[in-house]
Design an enzyme around this catalytic site. Structure first.
Site, PDB file in Angstrom:
ATOM      1  N   TYR A   1      -3.214  -0.203  10.183  1.00 62.82           N
ATOM      2  CA  TYR A   1      -3.664  -1.603  10.148  1.00 62.82           C
ATOM      3  C   TYR A   1      -4.388  -1.983  11.439  1.00 62.82           C
ATOM      4  O   TYR A   1      -5.412  -2.663  11.394  1.00 62.82           O
ATOM      5  CB  TYR A   1      -2.487  -2.534   9.882  1.00 62.82           C
ATOM      6  CG  TYR A   1      -1.776  -2.251   8.573  1.00 62.82           C
ATOM      7  CD1 TYR A   1      -2.488  -2.070   7.389  1.00 62.82           C
ATOM      8  CD2 TYR A   1      -0.395  -2.160   8.505  1.00 62.82           C
ATOM      9  CE1 TYR A   1      -1.842  -1.793   6.192  1.00 62.82           C
ATOM     10  CE2 TYR A   1       0.259  -1.895   7.312  1.00 62.82           C
ATOM     11  CZ  TYR A   1      -0.472  -1.712   6.157  1.00 62.82           C
ATOM     12  OH  TYR A   1       0.171  -1.449   4.978  1.00 62.82           O
TER      13      TYR A   1
ATOM     14  N   ASN B   1       7.825   1.420  10.940  1.00 62.05           N
ATOM     15  CA  ASN B   1       6.710   2.128  10.307  1.00 62.05           C
ATOM     16  C   ASN B   1       5.478   2.100  11.220  1.00 62.05           C
ATOM     17  O   ASN B   1       4.484   1.420  10.969  1.00 62.05           O
ATOM     18  CB  ASN B   1       6.398   1.524   8.940  1.00 62.05           C
ATOM     19  CG  ASN B   1       5.480   2.411   8.121  1.00 62.05           C
ATOM     20  OD1 ASN B   1       4.850   3.320   8.646  1.00 62.05           O
ATOM     21  ND2 ASN B   1       5.407   2.132   6.835  1.00 62.05           N
TER      22      ASN B   1
ATOM     23  N   GLU C   1       3.216  -7.866   5.958  1.00 62.80           N
ATOM     24  CA  GLU C   1       4.433  -7.507   6.674  1.00 62.80           C
ATOM     25  C   GLU C   1       4.604  -6.000   6.571  1.00 62.80           C
ATOM     26  O   GLU C   1       4.302  -5.420   5.535  1.00 62.80           O
ATOM     27  CB  GLU C   1       5.677  -8.178   6.078  1.00 62.80           C
ATOM     28  CG  GLU C   1       5.729  -9.672   6.239  1.00 62.80           C
ATOM     29  CD  GLU C   1       5.125 -10.434   5.061  1.00 62.80           C
ATOM     30  OE1 GLU C   1       4.965 -11.664   5.183  1.00 62.80           O
ATOM     31  OE2 GLU C   1       4.782  -9.799   4.041  1.00 62.80           O
TER      32      GLU C   1
ATOM     33  N   ILE D   1       0.885  -1.167   0.000  1.00 59.22           N
ATOM     34  CA  ILE D   1       0.000   0.000   0.000  1.00 59.22           C
ATOM     35  C   ILE D   1       0.917   1.208   0.000  1.00 59.22           C
ATOM     36  O   ILE D   1       1.851   1.274   0.796  1.00 59.22           O
ATOM     37  CB  ILE D   1      -0.920   0.046   1.247  1.00 59.22           C
ATOM     38  CG1 ILE D   1      -1.877  -1.148   1.270  1.00 59.22           C
ATOM     39  CG2 ILE D   1      -1.709   1.359   1.279  1.00 59.22           C
ATOM     40  CD1 ILE D   1      -2.799  -1.181   2.479  1.00 59.22           C
ATOM     41  N   ALA D   2       0.669   2.123  -0.912  1.00 59.01           N
ATOM     42  CA  ALA D   2       1.495   3.333  -0.972  1.00 59.01           C
ATOM     43  C   ALA D   2       0.630   4.532  -1.352  1.00 59.01           C
ATOM     44  O   ALA D   2      -0.289   4.405  -2.162  1.00 59.01           O
ATOM     45  CB  ALA D   2       2.627   3.170  -1.979  1.00 59.01           C
TER      46      ALA D   2
END
Length: 148
Positions: A120, A113, A108, A74-75
């Site tokens: 999440y 981060n 992962e 995801i970015a």
């Protein structure tokens, strides 16, 4: 601002824009060919993009393996981080997982981060393990998170 963001399935036409986000987001980015393979040939891949005003500002991907999902990445473009785009993309993955009968999802994330880990966690993922030295750029450990 979130009202103006469109979430849609990634197609090969989005890949050039996705590559901009990819290079701004990761020290070791995926190749253009890797995304092309994911979108065109990987029957297990589910990818979404976030767009605003015709510009792609984020993407998210997941593999479906039987009744499990594995979030690959995801970015979000740096200019749009912290605005809720990551949450919208994660919601798209979770909705696709639900539609396809996926019962649990894993991912992962870098141990450092914390922002991603909080995102999440907000959506029900919990830390269940780690992978020592997972990231090849600096040997950082990965945290393994699951949503069951």
């Amino acid at each position: 601002m979130l009202d103006n963001i469109n979430i849609m399935r990634m197609t090969s036409e989005h890949i050039n824009d996705v590559m901009i986000v990819e290079h701004l987001s990761f020290k070791i980015p995926w190749s253009k060919n890797a995304f092309a393979e994911e979108v065109a040939k990987n029957k297990f891949a589910r990818y979404f993009v976030a767009g605003i005003g015709g510009k792609i500002i984020g993407y998210a991907g997941m593999w479906k393996i039987f009744d499990e999902g594995h979030i690959t990445n995801i970015a979000v473009h740096p200019e749009f981080r912290g605005s809720g785009v990551g949450g919208l993309l994660l919601e798209a993955l979770l909705s696709a997982a639900d539609d396809e009968g996926i019962l649990s999802i894993t991912l992962e994330v870098r141990r450092s981060n914390i922002i991603a880990q909080r995102l999440y966690s907000k959506y029900g993922f919990i830390i269940e393990g780690s992978r020592k030295g997972y990231y090849s750029d600096n040997g950082e450990d990965a945290v393994i998170m699951w949503k069951r």
